[in-house]
Design a protein around this motif. Sequence first.
Motif, PDB file in Angstrom:
ATOM      1  N   GLU A 162      64.558  -0.807  -2.669  1.00  0.00           N
ATOM      2  CA  GLU A 162      64.688  -1.129  -1.253  1.00  0.00           C
ATOM      3  C   GLU A 162      66.082  -0.703  -0.807  1.00  0.00           C
ATOM      4  O   GLU A 162      67.085  -1.283  -1.230  1.00  0.00           O
ATOM      5  CB  GLU A 162      64.488  -2.625  -1.032  1.00  0.00           C
ATOM      6  N   HIS A 164      67.441  -0.661   2.369  1.00  0.00           N
ATOM      7  CA  HIS A 164      68.036  -1.606   3.303  1.00  0.00           C
ATOM      8  C   HIS A 164      66.938  -2.392   4.016  1.00  0.00           C
ATOM      9  O   HIS A 164      65.748  -2.051   3.920  1.00  0.00           O
ATOM     10  CB  HIS A 164      68.932  -0.895   4.323  1.00  0.00           C
ATOM     11  N   GLN A 165      67.346  -3.434   4.732  1.00  0.00           N
ATOM     12  CA  GLN A 165      66.436  -4.280   5.489  1.00  0.00           C
ATOM     13  C   GLN A 165      66.875  -4.353   6.949  1.00  0.00           C
ATOM     14  O   GLN A 165      68.069  -4.364   7.249  1.00  0.00           O
ATOM     15  CB  GLN A 165      66.413  -5.708   4.916  1.00  0.00           C
ATOM     16  N   ARG A 173      70.922  -5.058   6.550  1.00  0.00           N
ATOM     17  CA  ARG A 173      71.460  -5.528   5.263  1.00  0.00           C
ATOM     18  C   ARG A 173      71.185  -4.476   4.202  1.00  0.00           C
ATOM     19  O   ARG A 173      70.027  -4.144   3.920  1.00  0.00           O
ATOM     20  CB  ARG A 173      70.841  -6.871   4.864  1.00  0.00           C
ATOM     21  N   ARG A 175      70.762  -2.940   0.575  1.00  0.00           N
ATOM     22  CA  ARG A 175      70.187  -3.535  -0.636  1.00  0.00           C
ATOM     23  C   ARG A 175      70.363  -2.626  -1.867  1.00  0.00           C
ATOM     24  O   ARG A 175      71.071  -2.949  -2.777  1.00  0.00           O
ATOM     25  CB  ARG A 175      68.692  -3.811  -0.415  1.00  0.00           C
ATOM     26  N   HIS A 288      61.255  -3.545   5.698  1.00  0.00           N
ATOM     27  CA  HIS A 288      61.839  -3.121   4.425  1.00  0.00           C
ATOM     28  C   HIS A 288      61.804  -1.596   4.377  1.00  0.00           C
ATOM     29  O   HIS A 288      60.768  -0.984   4.659  1.00  0.00           O
ATOM     30  CB  HIS A 288      61.046  -3.680   3.236  1.00  0.00           C
TER      31      HIS A 288
END
Length: 300
Positions: A162, A164-165, A173, A175, A288
């Motif tokens: 993943e 980033h979110q 965010r 990741r 996601h």
Amino acid sequence: MFVGPSPPHTPLVNRRNNNHHRHRPRNSTVTSALPDLFLAAVSLLFLWSSPKPLVSLPPNRFSFSLNPRRRSITMSRQSPPPPSPLSQRFANPQSLSDWLESRLPSDSFAAWGVKPGTKNVHNLWLELSDGETSLADSTPPVRTVNVVTVRVIGNNGLVLVESHQELSDGSIRERFRPLSEKMKPEETPDEAVFRAIKEELGSIFNGDDVGQRIKVIPGTYSRRVEERNSLSYPGLPARYALHSVDATVEGLPEEDFCTEEKEYDGEDSTEDSEETRAAGKAVTVKRHHWKWVSPNSIRP
């Protein structure tokens, strides 16, 4: 006066011994045995007080440990046990906030939900209410979480991470880690793997049964414990018990893609409760973003 040769000289000791044998009373046997008994007692005392056994004991014929606690003691030295969790429950996010305020640095606590990529006290309260997280009654408190991490392996040997979110507050965010999810109470790692993949990758399959596409690779399970400061909750130390497995998921795109978060808990309640109000104020993941990378590029 006798001037002839002197009679043969008999030593005094011999004469006494001769006289002793000649006039030995009946109880002399008991008297003569007393020194032998004294020497035997001294010998036994020496053997008893000796720090090293003089007789070698037979080897232990048991294959199991005679001390069942020894293994757990050894493990606790390598990985100290987590602090005792709180026995109290917080009635609402405000009571949790009041409790945390005196136990965390004020500048760190003020950044919750304000600093991009962080969560707020409503998120933590929901984690505690659902049993996904526990807090130790210490200053600062220590957050303990069981997390399942799934290394999804592609057909070409690459690993899905993943990148980033996108969060509900509009922040991003970073990741760059394999698929991971907090475990539910009493949930096994296998159950957590299937739930995590359904929640975070399920939207790509448009409602198809994702469970039939998942295959956990045997022999890949491992567990380790990490202790570090939480990125989601600044100033709050965290202890993560990480349960890792490798798996394959049939039908995933071979290029970078994104999915939308969906929880498969079967609870679509609309009642006005503390949980629904907290969920409405919590920072949630909206999207996601995934990419395939080389296994060597993933941090341990």
